[in-house]
Scaffold this active site. Structure first.
Site, PDB file in Angstrom:
ATOM      1  N   LYS A 126       1.744   1.713  -3.859  1.00 27.18           N
ATOM      2  CA  LYS A 126       0.241   2.275  -4.374  1.00 27.18           C
ATOM      3  C   LYS A 126       0.208   3.271  -4.467  1.00 27.18           C
ATOM      4  O   LYS A 126      -0.317   4.225  -5.179  1.00 27.18           O
ATOM      5  CB  LYS A 126      -0.267   1.214  -3.703  1.00 27.18           C
ATOM      6  CG  LYS A 126      -1.904   0.949  -4.690  1.00 27.18           C
ATOM      7  CD  LYS A 126      -3.015   0.498  -3.920  1.00 27.18           C
ATOM      8  CE  LYS A 126      -2.871  -1.045  -4.001  1.00 27.18           C
ATOM      9  NZ  LYS A 126      -3.961  -2.039  -3.582  1.00 27.18           N
TER      10      LYS A 126
ATOM     11  N   SER B  28     -10.744   6.301  -2.768  1.00 32.53           N
ATOM     12  CA  SER B  28     -11.030   6.928  -1.462  1.00 32.53           C
ATOM     13  C   SER B  28     -10.716   8.241  -0.950  1.00 32.53           C
ATOM     14  O   SER B  28     -10.478   8.698  -0.288  1.00 32.53           O
ATOM     15  CB  SER B  28     -10.295   5.600  -0.895  1.00 32.53           C
ATOM     16  OG  SER B  28     -10.745   4.233  -0.700  1.00 32.53           O
TER      17      SER B  28
ATOM     18  N   GLY C  75     -12.791  -0.281   3.296  1.00 27.83           N
ATOM     19  CA  GLY C  75     -12.587  -1.741   3.046  1.00 27.83           C
ATOM     20  C   GLY C  75     -12.172  -2.788   2.596  1.00 27.83           C
ATOM     21  O   GLY C  75     -11.274  -2.338   1.343  1.00 27.83           O
ATOM     22  N   ASP C  76     -12.045  -3.828   2.231  1.00 29.55           N
ATOM     23  CA  ASP C  76     -10.712  -4.816   1.648  1.00 29.55           C
ATOM     24  C   ASP C  76     -11.563  -6.314   1.490  1.00 29.55           C
ATOM     25  O   ASP C  76     -13.777  -5.611   1.235  1.00 29.55           O
ATOM     26  CB  ASP C  76      -9.824  -5.242   1.839  1.00 29.55           C
ATOM     27  CG  ASP C  76      -8.931  -5.710   1.111  1.00 29.55           C
ATOM     28  OD1 ASP C  76      -8.639  -7.344   1.343  1.00 29.55           O
ATOM     29  OD2 ASP C  76      -8.217  -5.595   0.461  1.00 29.55           O
TER      30      ASP C  76
ATOM     31  N   LYS D 175      -2.063  -0.919   6.741  1.00 31.26           N
ATOM     32  CA  LYS D 175      -3.649  -1.988   6.299  1.00 31.26           C
ATOM     33  C   LYS D 175      -4.167  -2.396   7.851  1.00 31.26           C
ATOM     34  O   LYS D 175      -3.356  -2.544   8.788  1.00 31.26           O
ATOM     35  CB  LYS D 175      -2.978  -3.164   5.642  1.00 31.26           C
ATOM     36  CG  LYS D 175      -4.021  -3.660   4.838  1.00 31.26           C
ATOM     37  CD  LYS D 175      -4.846  -3.583   3.206  1.00 31.26           C
ATOM     38  CE  LYS D 175      -5.140  -3.675   2.575  1.00 31.26           C
ATOM     39  NZ  LYS D 175      -5.529  -2.969   1.261  1.00 31.26           N
TER      40      LYS D 175
ATOM     41  N   ASN E  13     -16.460  -6.480  -5.892  1.00 31.14           N
ATOM     42  CA  ASN E  13     -16.483  -5.689  -6.501  1.00 31.14           C
ATOM     43  C   ASN E  13     -15.784  -5.751  -7.757  1.00 31.14           C
ATOM     44  O   ASN E  13     -16.616  -4.672  -8.847  1.00 31.14           O
ATOM     45  CB  ASN E  13     -16.316  -5.238  -5.540  1.00 31.14           C
ATOM     46  CG  ASN E  13     -17.507  -3.975  -5.001  1.00 31.14           C
ATOM     47  OD1 ASN E  13     -18.953  -4.695  -4.927  1.00 31.14           O
ATOM     48  ND2 ASN E  13     -17.742  -2.967  -3.868  1.00 31.14           N
TER      49      ASN E  13
ATOM     50  N   GLN F 157       0.721  -1.522  -0.006  1.00 31.46           N
ATOM     51  CA  GLN F 157      -0.296   0.177  -0.160  1.00 31.46           C
ATOM     52  C   GLN F 157       0.807   1.333   0.042  1.00 31.46           C
ATOM     53  O   GLN F 157       0.721   3.029  -0.159  1.00 31.46           O
ATOM     54  CB  GLN F 157      -0.899  -0.351   1.301  1.00 31.46           C
ATOM     55  CG  GLN F 157      -2.250   0.989   0.901  1.00 31.46           C
ATOM     56  CD  GLN F 157      -3.323   0.702   0.301  1.00 31.46           C
ATOM     57  OE1 GLN F 157      -2.936  -0.498   0.162  1.00 31.46           O
ATOM     58  NE2 GLN F 157      -3.677   0.644  -0.921  1.00 31.46           N
TER      59      GLN F 157
ATOM     60  N   THR G  37     -12.089   0.341  -8.453  1.00 29.35           N
ATOM     61  CA  THR G  37     -11.017  -0.430  -8.290  1.00 29.35           C
ATOM     62  C   THR G  37     -10.916  -1.462  -9.454  1.00 29.35           C
ATOM     63  O   THR G  37     -10.034  -1.256 -10.511  1.00 29.35           O
ATOM     64  CB  THR G  37     -10.535  -1.845  -7.169  1.00 29.35           C
ATOM     65  OG1 THR G  37     -10.490  -0.898  -5.975  1.00 29.35           O
ATOM     66  CG2 THR G  37      -9.251  -2.293  -7.258  1.00 29.35           C
TER      67      THR G  37
END
Length: 447
Positions: free
Chosen positions: A116, A379, A167-168, A128, A243, A113, A212
């Site tokens: 990214k 986000s 979320g994940d 995370k 998703n 992350q 995403t």
């Protein structure tokens, strides 16, 4: 790929300090393998200890989560939040609720992350979190009680200028809603920017659900443009059916491609005529069913319980499920069947052997830290809207997302050229993300 002696020493330290965390080791090595030319060009990074510092989380928070099921039984799960690096802004990264979650998974995700988030160009750091709680088969009330207990433990560690979870896997707008409600109760504040992925009626961003999946397709589209190609007429395989996968399917359809296979943990479906978006959305988002039910309702489709989705012939593969889902066998199957492009919509879904096989056989490959960045980028756009008490249209948000993904592609490709590996998006993404974070760390001093 061999590491330089200095980078090998740094990697050995990571392995020694984090025993048994294979996914974290894999993520760190994948980045370090790209950084030899950077260290040679910028020895000040070594002098300032940037590599060891960037590989060590700022904070690792582990806590107990007690909750009661509908029958009155008490259960105990473990919760995590790894706040990895905040050189560019508040920690930002999702929460994963899945039985496979342990500290090593969260650290691998948090490490990815960092880079990214840096590639988006947005002012956000990397983090995370999650829990080994399994939401499957739980009632809404059980999930609510778990989320409230989880947030009670997490609430003291987050805030819109500190750490902003999202979320994940296993965490959608329902779970975010329960956690946001508990945070609001505990703090007595309506702090919209403390979580992203919220519902549209209470601070969420339009296009966040789609971001995403859309972003992965936007990135792949830019890769295709370099060789004067497009999605028009291409056969596409998309792993997963959450998703990310669903909205990758939607965007591929709009760009003229045909998604012929998708999957969930029970197996995969093949529909050569193209998977029907509306039916899949009803099945997975409304009824929360299994993907085998799609084949039962569609005579032209078939469900495969054994084997792997990568056996299905395609032009483009979009792995959108979970880590290490394409191993060397999957890569060889894709290569044999004529796949020419792989863009990762999940976090680290391809093993190192698979990535090497793609490179050796001329398959264009986009790593998740670049192609998967659309979600966190949107986000960050949600955070902007919350800060200004504003709400943007779907079209405006999607346009911003598209521009960000085009920018990430340009950044990765240009960096790959600068460091002697034109078209190697792994090298480009790793170096471009690293440089942005490392330069900020240098500016902030040894803290």
């Amino acid at each position: 790929m061999e590491l330089t002696p200095a980078l090998q020493e740094d990697f050995d330290t990571v392995v020694r300090r984090n025993p048994g965390e294979a996914e974290f080791h894999q993520a760190v090595r994948e980045v370090l393998e790209s950084l030899g030319p950077v260290i040679a060009k910028r020895p000040e990074y070594v002098e300032m200890g940037i590599i060891p510092r960037i590989c060590e989380p700022n904070k690792q928070i582990i806590f107990k989560v007690n909750w009661q099921d509908d029958a009155g039984r008490v259960h105990t799960n473990r919760g995590f939040r790894v706040q990895f690096n905040s050189a560019l802004g508040p920690y930002k990264g999702g929460l994963r609720f899945h039985p496979s979650v342990y500290l090593g998974i969260i650290k691998f995700l948090g490490f990815e992350q960092i880079f990214k988030n840096a590639l988006t160009g947005m002012p956000i750091g990397g983090g995370k979190g999650g829990s080994d709680f399994d939401p499957k088969g739980k009632s809404d009330n059980e999930i609510m009680r778990f989320c409230q207990s989880f947030m009670t433990e997490l609430s003291g560690h987050i805030g819109h200028d500190i750490d902003v979870p999202a979320g994940d896997i296993g965490v959608g707008s329902r779970e975010i809603g329960f956690m946001f409600g508990q945070y609001k109760k505990l703090t007595g504040r309506y702090e919209s920017g403390v979580l992203t992925g919220k519902g549209l009626d209470w601070g969420g961003s339009r296009a966040r659900t789609e971001a995403t999946g859309y972003g992965t397709v936007f990135f792949a589209e830019e890769m295709l443009k370099l060789s004067k190609e497009s999605f028009e007429g291409k056969k596409v395989v998309v792993s997963g059916s959450g998703n990310v996968a669903i909205y990758a399917l939607e965007k591929v359809n709009k760009l003229g491609g045909t998604v012929v296979a998708m999957s969930d943990s029970s197996g995969y479906i093949v529909d050569e005529g193209g998977i029907d978006l509306e039916q899949l959305q009803d099945l997975k988002e409304v009824r929360r069913g299994r993907i085998s039910e799609y084949a039962e309702a569609n005579p032209g489709a078939r469900f495969v319980e054994d084997g792997m989705i990568w056996d299905v012939p395609c032009d483009i593969a979009l792995p959108c499920a979970t880590q290490n889902e394409i191993n060397i066998g999957g890569a060889r199957a894709l290569i044999k069947n004529g796949c020419t492009l792989v863009a990762e919509g999940a976090n680290m879904p391809s093993t190192p052997d698979a990535i090497r096989a793609f490179a050796a056989n001329g398959v264009r490959f986009a790593p998740g830290k670049a192609a998967n960045a659309g979600g966190v980028a949107t986000s960050a756009l949600e955070m902007q809207q919350n800060a200004s008490r504003d709400s943007w249209s779907f079209e405006h948000t999607e346009e911003r997302l598209h521009d960000i993904m085009v920018g990430i592609h340009e950044r990765c490709y240009e960096t790959s050229e600068e460091y002697g590996a034109p078209g190697d998006y792994v090298v480009g993404a790793n170096i471009a993300g690293f440089l942005r974070v490392a330069d900020a760390m240098m500016a902030l001093g040894v803290i």
